[in-house]
Scaffold this motif. Structure first.
Motif, short mmCIF file in Angstrom:
data_model
loop_
_atom_site.label_atom_id
_atom_site.label_comp_id
_atom_site.label_asym_id
_atom_site.label_seq_id
_atom_site.Cartn_x
_atom_site.Cartn_y
_atom_site.Cartn_z
N SER A 57 11.42 -64.28 -10.82
CA SER A 57 12.24 -64.36 -12.03
C SER A 57 13.67 -64.75 -11.73
N SER A 61 15.03 -69.25 -13.54
CA SER A 61 16.03 -68.96 -14.56
C SER A 61 17.16 -69.96 -14.39
N TRP A 72 21.75 -61.01 -17.89
CA TRP A 72 20.32 -60.88 -18.15
C TRP A 72 19.68 -59.98 -17.11
N TRP A 74 16.19 -58.88 -15.54
CA TRP A 74 14.75 -59.07 -15.40
C TRP A 74 14.11 -57.73 -15.07
N GLU A 83 8.35 -61.82 -21.59
CA GLU A 83 9.72 -61.66 -21.10
C GLU A 83 10.40 -63.01 -20.91
N ILE A 84 9.66 -63.99 -20.42
CA ILE A 84 10.24 -65.34 -20.25
C ILE A 84 10.59 -65.92 -21.61
N ARG A 86 11.39 -64.25 -24.29
CA ARG A 86 12.59 -63.55 -24.77
C ARG A 86 13.84 -64.14 -24.13
N TYR A 87 13.74 -64.46 -22.86
CA TYR A 87 14.87 -65.07 -22.14
C TYR A 87 15.24 -66.42 -22.76
N HIS A 90 16.89 -65.93 -26.01
CA HIS A 90 18.24 -65.42 -25.80
C HIS A 90 19.20 -66.57 -25.46
#
Length: 538
Positions: A57, A61, A72, A74, A83-84, A86-87, A90
């Motif tokens: 992760s 990024s 951020w 992780w 989760e990816i 959401r990133y 964001h």
């Protein structure tokens, strides 16, 4: 009337969002056209159970914002799809990217206007954009194969594609489930669905190598340690062959004493995931060295599977490890020890058709409630060739690439001025940390666009000579490897009728970046840079 912009970017995945942010930073107006109703690209669509990245992760990024890196958090070493996503969302919100993204906008055509040296991009709904630059950030694994079998419409149950996972909750409890395909998607979802379904049957055509994901929660201490030296970590990744941040042992695997070599493999098995293929420098270059890695992995598979017959089916054949992209799993092989899981080898008993109740092979009938296609993608070129892209003289990109993709640096295509491809064929792309590779290309293009603007250049086109030489170089580097020994999507073997040519660049992230730097230092030799006056007589 067409909407005038400096650049149209096709695709709102990682590369498309980064392109938008970077072009804004150099003062260009841009719009992102995205066929889906959300941002995220492959991470928006591939929401199947167990979907997880095979790059750590911290490395998968963005590097463009130190503030983003620090803020951020992780939760896992190898992030899951939710989760990816959401990133990505964001990032879209934090940098105010959504105002220049047009969702539910599928590009129907893009035509180069030779009079204006601009691209006319038309969406399926009739909207039109007029842009100086066309940037294709469509991804390499974003067009699923159109897989189907006779009788599919008669099946009374539910059919799902792993690459277009439904937004509603899929309940496997008490269900009889089939998974067709054992690439990364099939490997990742098998243990998750096996723990929920009444019965799971996995249809495998080709056994592949898979490495443990070596996933773990990211502790506060690890998070703080990475963030304290993030810049150094990024530079290490940029200067590594793969973009994964580590350099292989420089010795040939075959020259290392067996005990020491196996110890190195053992350490890699428990930590490196996809990077296992780079434990030693020549695993993908030398057949004898590769055989040591292949044998080690086969021993590891044998330790995880109880039934000898199942083990024989799950054990990869004679093709070298890594010449098909290896999967990264979390309990895949152990799932076949469960009483409710069955493996079917369709290389021996092929699927003949669907029935109303399920699937018929040449050996027997199976009853299912849910069938999942995990059969992969039309890789590298599938999404690039979906719209009608028309360059100079009316030639389409599909016609240009009829014998296989040709480009200079994997970025520019002769005959298609002002069109640029991000991490497409001819670049490290899927042989690397693809997010790092996309950022390298985008930053390089931003410098090229600034160079052109400062000099009144309106047209940028790869020369025919540079394109021909680059294709030859890509092939020469591929011939140094073992990749050509195995039919795979690296070679276009995943689709019937697709040209069998080596698609990515195997010279590594570091080597490729140095070529980009030399090209820039030479004044972008290999590209014809024309003013409006020069374009008029070209």
């Amino acid at each position: 009337m067409p909407t005038l912009v400096d650049a149209v970017i096709v695709g709102a995945g990682f590369a498309g969002l980064r392109s938008l942010h970077t072009l804004r930073a150099i003062g260009l107006s841009a719009v992102v056209l995205e066929a889906s109703d959300g941002v995220g690209g492959v991470w928006y669509h591939n929401q199947y159970p167990g979907a997880r990245c095979d790059v750590e992760s911290f490395d998968y990024s963005y590097r463009f914002s130190p503030e983003l890196e620090q803020e951020w958090r992780w939760s896992e070493r190898y992030a899951t799809q939710p989760e990816i996503l959401r990133y990505i969302n964001h990032v879209a919100d934090r940098f105010d990217l959504r105002r220049d993204i047009r969702l539910d906008t599928r590009v129907a055509s893009a035509r180069f206007n030779e009079d204006s040296s601009r691209w006319i991009v038309t969406a399926e709904d009739g909207r039109v954009w007029d842009a100086e630059r066309l940037i294709l950030a469509v991804g390499q694994l974003s067009t699923p194969k159109d897989t189907s079998y006779p009788g599919q419409d008669s099946f009374a149950g539910r059919i799902i594609s792993s690459a277009r996972w439904p937004k509603d909750h899929v309940d496997f409890a008490g269900k009889r489930v089939a998974i067709i395909g054992t690439g990364s998607s099939g490997v990742q979802m098998t243990p998750v669905i096996a723990a929920q379904a009444a019965q799971l049957t996995v249809f495998q055509r080709t056994a592949n190598y898979s490495i443990p994901a070596a996933n773990a929660p990211v502790s506060d201490e690890e998070d703080a340690a990475v963030k304290a030296r993030y810049a150094e970590r990024r530079e290490a990744a940029r200067n590594s062959p793969s973009g994964l941040g580590f350099v292989p042992d420089t010795r040939a695997a075959i020259d290392v004493p067996e005990d020491e070599r196996n110890a190195a493999y053992e350490a890699a098995w428990h930590r490196l995931g996809f990077g296992f293929a780079l434990t030693f420098k020549d695993i993908l270059l030398n057949a004898d060295s590769n055989a040591t890695a292949s044998a080690f992995i086969k021993r590891k598979i044998a330790e995880q599977v109880d039934d000898p017959a199942v083990l024989a089916t799950l054990t990869p054949g004679d093709f070298p490890f890594g010449t098909r992209r290896p999967s990264v799993d979390s309990g895949y092989f152990q799932a076949f020890n469960r009483d409710n899981v069955r493996l079917v080898d369709i290389s021996k008993t092929p699927i003949e058709r669907f029935t109303a109740d399920g699937i018929r092979t040449t050996a027997e009938d199976f009853a299912f409630d849910i069938v999942i296609y995990a059969t992969g993608f039309d890789a590298f070129t599938g999404s690039l060739l979906k719209p009608e892209i028309v360059g100079r003289g009316g030639q389409t990109l599909r016609e240009k690439w009829a014998a296989g993709p040709a480009s200079f640096l994997g970025i520019g295509v002769h005959g298609f001025p002002n069109m640029f491809v991000i991490v497409g064929p001819g670049s490290p792309s899927l042989l690397s940390n693809v997010l790092l590779s996309s950022e390298e290309q985008i930053d390089w293009l931003a410098a090229l666009f600034t160079h052109a603007r400062d000099r009144g250049i309106t047209e940028i086109e790869a020369t025919e000579t540079a394109e021909r030489d680059w294709v030859a170089h890509v092939n020469e580097r591929a011939e140094e490897t073992l990749y050509l020994k195995t039919p795979s999507y690296y070679l276009g073997a995943e689709m019937p009728g697709k040209p069998r040519v080596f698609m990515p660049y195997s010279g590594g992230v570091r080597g490729y970046r140095r070529i980009l730097e030399r090209t820039a230092a030479s004044g972008y030799e290999g590209f014809a840079l024309r003013t409006a006056e020069q374009s008029a007589v070209a």
